[in-house]
Motif scaffolding. Structure first.
Motif, PDB file in Angstrom:
ATOM      1  N   GLU A  32       0.899  -1.166  -0.010  1.00 33.13           N
ATOM      2  CA  GLU A  32       0.148   0.168   0.128  1.00 33.13           C
ATOM      3  C   GLU A  32       0.810   1.412   0.083  1.00 33.13           C
ATOM      4  O   GLU A  32       0.697   2.260   0.611  1.00 33.13           O
ATOM      5  CB  GLU A  32      -0.912   0.216   1.126  1.00 33.13           C
ATOM      6  CG  GLU A  32      -2.032  -1.108   0.888  1.00 33.13           C
ATOM      7  CD  GLU A  32      -3.054  -1.299   2.029  1.00 33.13           C
ATOM      8  OE1 GLU A  32      -3.371  -0.484   2.915  1.00 33.13           O
ATOM      9  OE2 GLU A  32      -3.605  -2.257   2.021  1.00 33.13           O
TER      10      GLU A  32
ATOM     11  N   SER B  74       2.327   6.546   1.660  1.00 31.69           N
ATOM     12  CA  SER B  74       1.141   5.864   2.166  1.00 31.69           C
ATOM     13  C   SER B  74       0.124   6.964   1.499  1.00 31.69           C
ATOM     14  O   SER B  74       0.231   8.240   1.580  1.00 31.69           O
ATOM     15  CB  SER B  74       0.974   5.720   3.487  1.00 31.69           C
ATOM     16  OG  SER B  74      -0.378   5.214   3.612  1.00 31.69           O
TER      17      SER B  74
ATOM     18  N   ALA C 214      -9.934   0.607   2.581  1.00 32.21           N
ATOM     19  CA  ALA C 214      -8.950  -0.250   2.216  1.00 32.21           C
ATOM     20  C   ALA C 214      -9.086  -1.669   2.224  1.00 32.21           C
ATOM     21  O   ALA C 214      -8.488  -2.328   1.461  1.00 32.21           O
ATOM     22  CB  ALA C 214      -7.721   0.278   3.329  1.00 32.21           C
TER      23      ALA C 214
END
Length: 177
Positions: free
Chosen positions: A16, A40, A58
């Motif tokens: 991520e 991120s 997410a």
């Protein structure tokens, strides 16, 4: 890495971390590609970001695909609300990436997380519309449906109007419109 796309787009790796952005994303967020790469997407979060909604988004992305609306922050600290759609993709070697596309949105519904919009759309508005004169209810239904079609993948204005109309007794009026 520059992506060619009209919508603000980023690619995240399996960890991520941002591995690619496009110029629409840099214009929207105010970060250059070099500032964003390796970071991120949390670098956009701030006081008004719904972190619960961001975590749920997410998690849904990890399972395949997701859509949400979040308030995030530009590099200069100014807030913006954007509609984000993301999907899990594999490259030719089988590595997992997440392609996210978004656009800035405006209006009352853009200020609410998707879970609140669902409640508003399915429970509150039909009650409100039942108390409104028919033309006002029809106008409200169209406005909500237009915004709602942006909130859910595969959503449609017609489907939204029919759902709201079912709770307001306007079904025949809408069918003939």
């Amino acid at each position: 890495h520059e992506l060619k796309c009209a919508m603000a787009s980023i690619v995240l790796d399996q960890g991520e971390r941002i591995v690619a952005v496009n110029s629409a994303w840099t214009r929207l967020c105010g970060f250059s590609a070099s500032e964003a790469l390796g970071s991120s997407p949390k670098l956009l979060q701030g006081p008004k970001t719904d972190t619960r909604e961001a975590r749920a988004f997410a998690e849904a992305c990890r399972l395949g695909a997701a859509s949400t609306t979040l308030t995030n922050y530009r590099k200069d600290g100014s807030p913006f609300t954007h509609r984000i759609t993301s999907r899990r993709v594999l490259d030719a070697c089988g590595r997992v990436y997440y392609l996210s596309e978004g656009r800035e949105v405006h209006g009352v519904l853009s200020l609410l997380p998707s879970s609140h919009v669902a409640r508003l759309f399915c429970v509150t508005l039909p009650r409100l519309a039942a108390a409104l004169p028919p033309l006002a209810a029809l106008y409200a239904a169209r406005e909500v449906a237009n915004h709602a079609s942006d909130r859910w993948p595969g959503g449609s204005v017609t489907g939204g109007l029919l759902l709201l109309a079912a709770g307001t007794g306007l079904l025949l009026s809408l069918a003939s419109a």
